[in-house]
Design a protein around this motif. Structure first.
Motif, PDB file in Angstrom:
ATOM      1  N   ILE A  42      -5.090  -6.872  -2.943  1.00  0.00           N
ATOM      2  CA  ILE A  42      -4.844  -8.174  -2.314  1.00  0.00           C
ATOM      3  C   ILE A  42      -4.349  -7.973  -0.874  1.00  0.00           C
ATOM      4  CG2 ILE A  42      -3.390 -10.239  -2.389  1.00  0.00           C
ATOM      5  CD1 ILE A  42      -3.421  -9.936  -5.473  1.00  0.00           C
ATOM      6  N   ALA A  43      -3.462  -6.977  -0.707  1.00  0.00           N
ATOM      7  CA  ALA A  43      -2.933  -6.683   0.626  1.00  0.00           C
ATOM      8  C   ALA A  43      -4.033  -6.199   1.557  1.00  0.00           C
ATOM      9  CB  ALA A  43      -1.822  -5.641   0.526  1.00  0.00           C
ATOM     10  N   LEU A  86       0.808  -1.211   0.000  1.00  0.00           N
ATOM     11  CA  LEU A  86       0.000   0.000   0.000  1.00  0.00           C
ATOM     12  C   LEU A  86       0.843   1.263   0.000  1.00  0.00           C
ATOM     13  CD1 LEU A  86      -2.047  -2.212   0.934  1.00  0.00           C
ATOM     14  CD2 LEU A  86      -3.050  -0.494   2.442  1.00  0.00           C
ATOM     15  N   MET A  87       2.128   1.139   0.284  1.00  0.00           N
ATOM     16  CA  MET A  87       2.965   2.312   0.515  1.00  0.00           C
ATOM     17  C   MET A  87       3.205   3.143  -0.739  1.00  0.00           C
ATOM     18  SD  MET A  87       5.643   0.996   3.419  1.00  0.00           S
ATOM     19  CE  MET A  87       5.032   0.509   5.045  1.00  0.00           C
ATOM     20  N   HIS A  88       3.033   2.537  -1.919  1.00  0.00           N
ATOM     21  CA  HIS A  88       3.221   3.323  -3.147  1.00  0.00           C
ATOM     22  C   HIS A  88       2.176   4.428  -3.250  1.00  0.00           C
ATOM     23  CE1 HIS A  88      -0.135   0.773  -4.432  1.00  0.00           C
ATOM     24  NE2 HIS A  88      -0.363   1.680  -5.371  1.00  0.00           N
ATOM     25  N   ARG A  89       1.068   4.296  -2.541  1.00  0.00           N
ATOM     26  CA  ARG A  89      -0.028   5.256  -2.668  1.00  0.00           C
ATOM     27  C   ARG A  89       0.350   6.660  -2.203  1.00  0.00           C
ATOM     28  NH1 ARG A  89      -4.974   1.416  -0.339  1.00  0.00           N
ATOM     29  NH2 ARG A  89      -5.390   0.289  -2.292  1.00  0.00           N
ATOM     30  N   GLU A 107      -1.722  -1.324  -7.861  1.00  0.00           N
ATOM     31  CA  GLU A 107      -3.003  -1.218  -7.179  1.00  0.00           C
ATOM     32  C   GLU A 107      -3.666  -2.589  -7.033  1.00  0.00           C
ATOM     33  OE1 GLU A 107      -5.460   0.673  -4.753  1.00  0.00           O
ATOM     34  OE2 GLU A 107      -3.568   1.391  -5.590  1.00  0.00           O
ATOM     35  N   ALA A 108      -3.427  -3.476  -7.991  1.00  0.00           N
ATOM     36  CA  ALA A 108      -3.946  -4.845  -7.851  1.00  0.00           C
ATOM     37  C   ALA A 108      -3.302  -5.527  -6.646  1.00  0.00           C
ATOM     38  CB  ALA A 108      -3.689  -5.637  -9.135  1.00  0.00           C
ATOM     39  N   ASP A 135       0.864   0.558 -16.857  1.00  0.00           N
ATOM     40  CA  ASP A 135       0.773  -0.864 -16.523  1.00  0.00           C
ATOM     41  C   ASP A 135       1.297  -1.128 -15.114  1.00  0.00           C
ATOM     42  OD1 ASP A 135      -0.341  -1.405 -18.968  1.00  0.00           O
ATOM     43  OD2 ASP A 135       1.542  -2.039 -19.895  1.00  0.00           O
ATOM     44  N   ARG A 136       2.363  -0.427 -14.746  1.00  0.00           N
ATOM     45  CA  ARG A 136       2.915  -0.603 -13.399  1.00  0.00           C
ATOM     46  C   ARG A 136       1.919  -0.108 -12.351  1.00  0.00           C
ATOM     47  NH1 ARG A 136       6.936  -1.578 -10.114  1.00  0.00           N
ATOM     48  NH2 ARG A 136       7.506  -0.144  -8.427  1.00  0.00           N
ATOM     49  N   ARG A 137       1.252   1.000 -12.629  1.00  0.00           N
ATOM     50  CA  ARG A 137       0.254   1.513 -11.679  1.00  0.00           C
ATOM     51  C   ARG A 137      -0.874   0.507 -11.488  1.00  0.00           C
ATOM     52  NH1 ARG A 137       0.678   6.244 -14.789  1.00  0.00           N
ATOM     53  NH2 ARG A 137      -1.491   6.031 -15.517  1.00  0.00           N
ATOM     54  N   ILE A 138      -1.295  -0.132 -12.563  1.00  0.00           N
ATOM     55  CA  ILE A 138      -2.373  -1.126 -12.471  1.00  0.00           C
ATOM     56  C   ILE A 138      -1.937  -2.310 -11.612  1.00  0.00           C
ATOM     57  CG2 ILE A 138      -3.703  -2.813 -13.806  1.00  0.00           C
ATOM     58  CD1 ILE A 138      -3.755  -0.723 -16.082  1.00  0.00           C
ATOM     59  N   VAL A 139      -0.699  -2.769 -11.836  1.00  0.00           N
ATOM     60  CA  VAL A 139      -0.170  -3.896 -11.061  1.00  0.00           C
ATOM     61  C   VAL A 139      -0.032  -3.508  -9.588  1.00  0.00           C
ATOM     62  CG1 VAL A 139       1.858  -5.347 -10.674  1.00  0.00           C
ATOM     63  CG2 VAL A 139       0.994  -4.994 -13.006  1.00  0.00           C
TER      64      VAL A 139
END
Length: 227
Positions: free
Chosen positions: A137-138, A114-117, A132-133, A126-130
């Motif tokens: 899950i976390a 979650l820390m990337h938020r 957040e996916a 594509d990296r942003r989608i991955v």
């Protein structure tokens, strides 16, 4: 004088700050520069000199230099035993250490995605989608952790008989979950009441307020569940 090297958004350094204030200990705080783009780079020279891991928290007391929040908290409770932040019996202390470890090592693994938020959004869609996916899950894992904590509390005011290091560590993990947009505490009445109870204590109030202010200055806006 105790000196603590801390960081504005360091979960573990803020954990030590709460313990110091709960014990009523005077300390000098050196706040290490941080931003969401480069983190702690360049690292503070004194932290690099004092801690081979090169990170906060670092505590200095009468020539003794300590790092790792758990080691620091155990030292503080032995060197400054009143008020104690560890239970009285070996069995209770062991349970307290396990609960602290649950926060620091197990819940932390669910917080990391979650820390990337709070950082700058990746220019790569594509990296942003991955990212957040992975975060979703976390969030499911954090909800399972909430359920574990709800059962551990079992209607008590604290995870042990009174406030202890486990409560401090678990408070920080729950706070970080909420500030990073993790699951709310709805549906966990015992955990929610425990969190609200700690937020009334001055040491916890100050740390929570300073973290919120640091987020306003340093972090990208997040749909935080913590205010």
């Amino acid at each position: 004088m105790i000196t603590l090297y801390s960081g504005p958004l360091s979960l573990f350094a803020r954990k030590v700050e709460i313990a110091l204030r709960e014990k009523g200990l005077a300390f000098e705080r050196v706040m290490v520069p941080f931003n969401q783009t480069t983190g702690y780079d360049p690292k503070h020279p004194e932290v690099l000199a004092l801690n081979p891991k090169g990170q906060v928290p670092v505590l200095s007391d009468c020539g003794l230099v300590l790092y790792d929040s758990t080691v620091i908290l155990e030292y503080l409770d032995e060197a400054y035993p009143e008020p104690s932040l560890m239970p009285a019996t070996p069995v209770e202390r062991a349970r307290c250490r396990l609960d602290e470890l649950y926060a620091d090592e197990i819940m932390l693994q669910a917080l990391k995605p979650l820390m990337h938020r709070t950082g700058p959004p990746s220019p790569d869609r594509d990296r942003r989608i991955v990212q957040e996916a992975d975060a979703l899950i976390a969030e499911e894992a954090l909800a399972r952790h909430y359920e574990v904590l709800e059962q551990k509390l079992a209607g008590r005011d604290f995870f042990g008989g009174r406030l202890a290091t486990a409560d401090i560590a678990l408070f920080m993990s729950v706070l970080f979950s909420l500030r990073l947009g993790g699951p709310p505490l709805d549906g966990y009445p015992g955990l929610s009441a425990w969190f609200a109870r700690l937020r009334q204590r001055p040491a916890f109030v100050q740390v929570a307020a300073e973290i919120a202010e640091a987020d306003r200055r340093l972090s990208f806006p997040v749909k935080s569940r913590f205010a």
